[in-house]
Design an enzyme around this catalytic site. Structure first.
Site, PDB file in Angstrom:
ATOM      1  N   SER A  64       0.792  -1.235   0.000  1.00  0.00           N
ATOM      2  CA  SER A  64       0.000   0.000   0.000  1.00  0.00           C
ATOM      3  C   SER A  64       0.822   1.281   0.000  1.00  0.00           C
ATOM      4  O   SER A  64       0.247   2.366  -0.153  1.00  0.00           O
ATOM      5  CB  SER A  64      -0.956   0.010   1.197  1.00  0.00           C
ATOM      6  OG  SER A  64      -2.004  -0.915   1.003  1.00  0.00           O
ATOM      7  N   LYS A  67       0.308   3.422  -2.959  1.00  0.00           N
ATOM      8  CA  LYS A  67      -0.862   4.295  -3.068  1.00  0.00           C
ATOM      9  C   LYS A  67      -0.491   5.778  -3.014  1.00  0.00           C
ATOM     10  O   LYS A  67      -1.237   6.621  -3.529  1.00  0.00           O
ATOM     11  CB  LYS A  67      -1.867   3.949  -1.974  1.00  0.00           C
ATOM     12  CG  LYS A  67      -2.425   2.534  -2.094  1.00  0.00           C
ATOM     13  CD  LYS A  67      -3.240   2.141  -0.872  1.00  0.00           C
ATOM     14  CE  LYS A  67      -3.722   0.687  -0.963  1.00  0.00           C
ATOM     15  NZ  LYS A  67      -4.461   0.259   0.244  1.00  0.00           N
ATOM     16  N   TYR A 191      -4.365  -2.840  -9.898  1.00  0.00           N
ATOM     17  CA  TYR A 191      -4.217  -2.602  -8.455  1.00  0.00           C
ATOM     18  C   TYR A 191      -3.307  -3.643  -7.804  1.00  0.00           C
ATOM     19  O   TYR A 191      -2.357  -3.305  -7.091  1.00  0.00           O
ATOM     20  CB  TYR A 191      -5.594  -2.609  -7.797  1.00  0.00           C
ATOM     21  CG  TYR A 191      -5.550  -2.518  -6.292  1.00  0.00           C
ATOM     22  CD1 TYR A 191      -5.257  -1.323  -5.647  1.00  0.00           C
ATOM     23  CD2 TYR A 191      -5.793  -3.639  -5.505  1.00  0.00           C
ATOM     24  CE1 TYR A 191      -5.212  -1.249  -4.265  1.00  0.00           C
ATOM     25  CE2 TYR A 191      -5.756  -3.572  -4.123  1.00  0.00           C
ATOM     26  CZ  TYR A 191      -5.465  -2.374  -3.502  1.00  0.00           C
ATOM     27  OH  TYR A 191      -5.411  -2.309  -2.136  1.00  0.00           O
ATOM     28  N   TYR A 243      -4.266   3.609   8.252  1.00  0.00           N
ATOM     29  CA  TYR A 243      -5.578   3.025   8.483  1.00  0.00           C
ATOM     30  C   TYR A 243      -6.090   3.399   9.870  1.00  0.00           C
ATOM     31  O   TYR A 243      -5.991   4.563  10.267  1.00  0.00           O
ATOM     32  CB  TYR A 243      -5.532   1.506   8.267  1.00  0.00           C
ATOM     33  CG  TYR A 243      -4.811   1.115   6.996  1.00  0.00           C
ATOM     34  CD1 TYR A 243      -5.283   1.552   5.763  1.00  0.00           C
ATOM     35  CD2 TYR A 243      -3.653   0.351   7.014  1.00  0.00           C
ATOM     36  CE1 TYR A 243      -4.627   1.220   4.590  1.00  0.00           C
ATOM     37  CE2 TYR A 243      -2.993   0.019   5.840  1.00  0.00           C
ATOM     38  CZ  TYR A 243      -3.480   0.456   4.640  1.00  0.00           C
ATOM     39  OH  TYR A 243      -2.827   0.140   3.481  1.00  0.00           O
ATOM     40  N   VAL A 261       1.352  -3.602   3.939  1.00  0.00           N
ATOM     41  CA  VAL A 261       1.391  -4.872   4.662  1.00  0.00           C
ATOM     42  C   VAL A 261       2.608  -5.719   4.306  1.00  0.00           C
ATOM     43  O   VAL A 261       2.823  -6.782   4.899  1.00  0.00           O
ATOM     44  CB  VAL A 261       0.094  -5.688   4.477  1.00  0.00           C
ATOM     45  CG1 VAL A 261      -1.082  -4.947   5.073  1.00  0.00           C
ATOM     46  CG2 VAL A 261      -0.137  -6.031   3.016  1.00  0.00           C
TER      47      VAL A 261
END
Length: 316
Positions: A64, A67, A191, A243, A261
Site C-alpha cells: 500500500s 498508493k 491494483y 488506516y 502490509v
C-alpha cells in the site's frame, strides 16, 4: 544534533535485537513466506545522500505504500475532480472494510484504504490498457528513485490475484454503485500489480523525496507536483496513512507516513528528509511493528517530529 549515520546505525542494531517482531501478512501467501527477522532503514536527504543501515538493500513488496504514488499520478490527471469520487477523511476501520462503503453509497472514505486506492487505480486506467497503466506507474517510480531496475514481483501479484476476495467484493460493490468507470477485473489487475512493486528501502526513500521538498525532485530540480499539492498529499498521509492506526502513528512518530502490509513505511520530514523503513512483521492494524518503533526513535532523537520537541522515545 546527533550524527544521523550513527543514530540510524544504533536504531538498526536495536531493532535487530528486539524479540517482538509482529506477524507477517499470511493472508497473502507470498508475503507469509518472508523472514520476519529482517529490518532496513534509509534516509534520503536534500543533497542526494542516502543514510542507510540494516537490510536497506533488500527488495520487498511495497504494497500500500504504492498508493502514495498512484494518488500523485491520479491528481496529476484529474486535479481536484478526483475528490468527487473518493474522500479525504480518516476511516477508523480496517483497510479492507466494506462497512463504510455500505453507509456511504460506495464512495471510499480516503485514497489510502483499499477501496479508495481501487478508485484511484480506476482513474489511472481510464483510456489505457492495463499494461499501459502499469507501465506509467513503474516509469514514475523509476524516475523518482533514479533507478531503472525497479520491477513488479510477479509471484506476489499472482498470490494477491488468487486470494484477493475481499478486494473483489469492494470493487464489485463500488461498481454496483456507479463509482468505478472501468470493468472490475482490469482495475483489480492493475491494483494488485502496483501493490506488488518490489523496492529497497533506499529506493523507496529516494522516490518519496519530492514530498519532503515542496514537490520538487531534490536531485534534478524537476517539479513533480506543486508545493500546495505536496502539502496536501502529506496531510492525507498524516491523517490516513496507517488506516485505523493513523492516530497512534501521528501521536508517536509525528510525521506524514504511509504503510504497507509488506512491512514498509514511507515517512516524510518536510524540508529535511524522506525516510523508508522495512520490517515484515505487522501490528494488529496491519502496520510494520518495528518500523513504527524505529521511526519513533529516529524522530525523537533527531527532533524531526512536525509537532516539535526532542528526546529519546524509549525514555517516555
Amino acid at each position: 544534533m546527533p550524527d544521523l549515520q550513527s543514530t540510524v546505525d544504533a536504531i538498526a542494531a536495536e531493532m535487530a535485537a528486539r524479540p517482538d517482531r509482529g506477524d507477517v501478512a499470511t493472508y497473502i501467501p507470498e508475503l507469509g513466506r518472508v523472514d520476519p527477522g529482517q529490518f532496513g532503514i534509509a534516509v534520503a536527504l536534500a543533497d542526494g545522500r542516502v543514510v542507510a543501515a540494516g537490510d536497506a538493500e533488500m527488495t520487498f513488496s511495497i504494497q500500500s505504500v504504492s498508493k502514495v504514488f498512484t494518488l500523485t499520478l491520479a491528481l496529476g490527471l484529474a486535479g481536484d475532480r478526483l475528490w468527487n469520487r473518493v474522500g479525504r477523511e480518516p476511516s477508523g476501520s480496517r483497510f479492507n472494510s466494506i462497512v463504510q462503503l455500505e453507509h456511504e453509497r460506495g464512495v471510499p472514505r480516503n485514497p489510502f484504504i483499499n477501496a479508495g486506492a481501487i478508485v484511484v487505480t480506476d482513474h489511472i486506467l481510464s483510456g489505457h490498457q492495463p499494461k499501459e497503466a502499469l507501465g506509467e506507474i513503474l516509469r514514475f517510480l523509476r524516475f523518482l528513485a533514479g533507478d531503472e531496475t525497479i520491477l513488479i514481483d510477479r509471484a506476489v501479484a499472482a498470490s494477491e490475484e488468487r486470494t484477493g476476495f475481499n478486494n473483489r467484493a469492494l470493487a464489485n460493490f463500488m461498481k454496483g454503485n456507479g463509482v468505478l468507470d472501468n470493468p472490475v477485473d482490469p482495475v483489480l489487475g492493475v491494483y494488485f500489480h502496483h501493490c506488488a512493486i518490489a523496492m529497497t528501502a533506499r529506493q523507496l526513500a529516494k522516490a518519496g523525496s519530492f514530498l519532503a521538498h515542496r514537490g520538487r525532485h531534490p536531485e534534478t530540480g524537476f517539479s513533480v507536483v506543486t508545493p500546495e499539492r505536496a502539502r496536501r498529499i502529506n496531510a492525507i498521509m498524516l491523517t490516513c496513512g496507517h488506516y485505523d492506526g493513523s492516530g497512534e502513528f501521528a501521536y508517536r512518530v509525528g510525521l506524514p507516513g504511509k504503510s504497507g502490509v509488506g512491512g514498509g513505511i514511507l515517512a516524510i520530514v518536510p524540508g529535511k528528509a524522506s525516510i523508508a523503513v522495512w520490517s515484515p512483521g505487522l501490528d494488529a492494524a496491519g502496520n510494520s511493528h518495528l518500523g513504527r518503533i524505529a521511526l519513533e526513535k529516529l524522530t525523537a532523537r533527531m527532533g524531526w517530529s512536525i509537532f516539535g520537541g526532542e528526546g529519546d522515545a524509549a525514555s517516555r
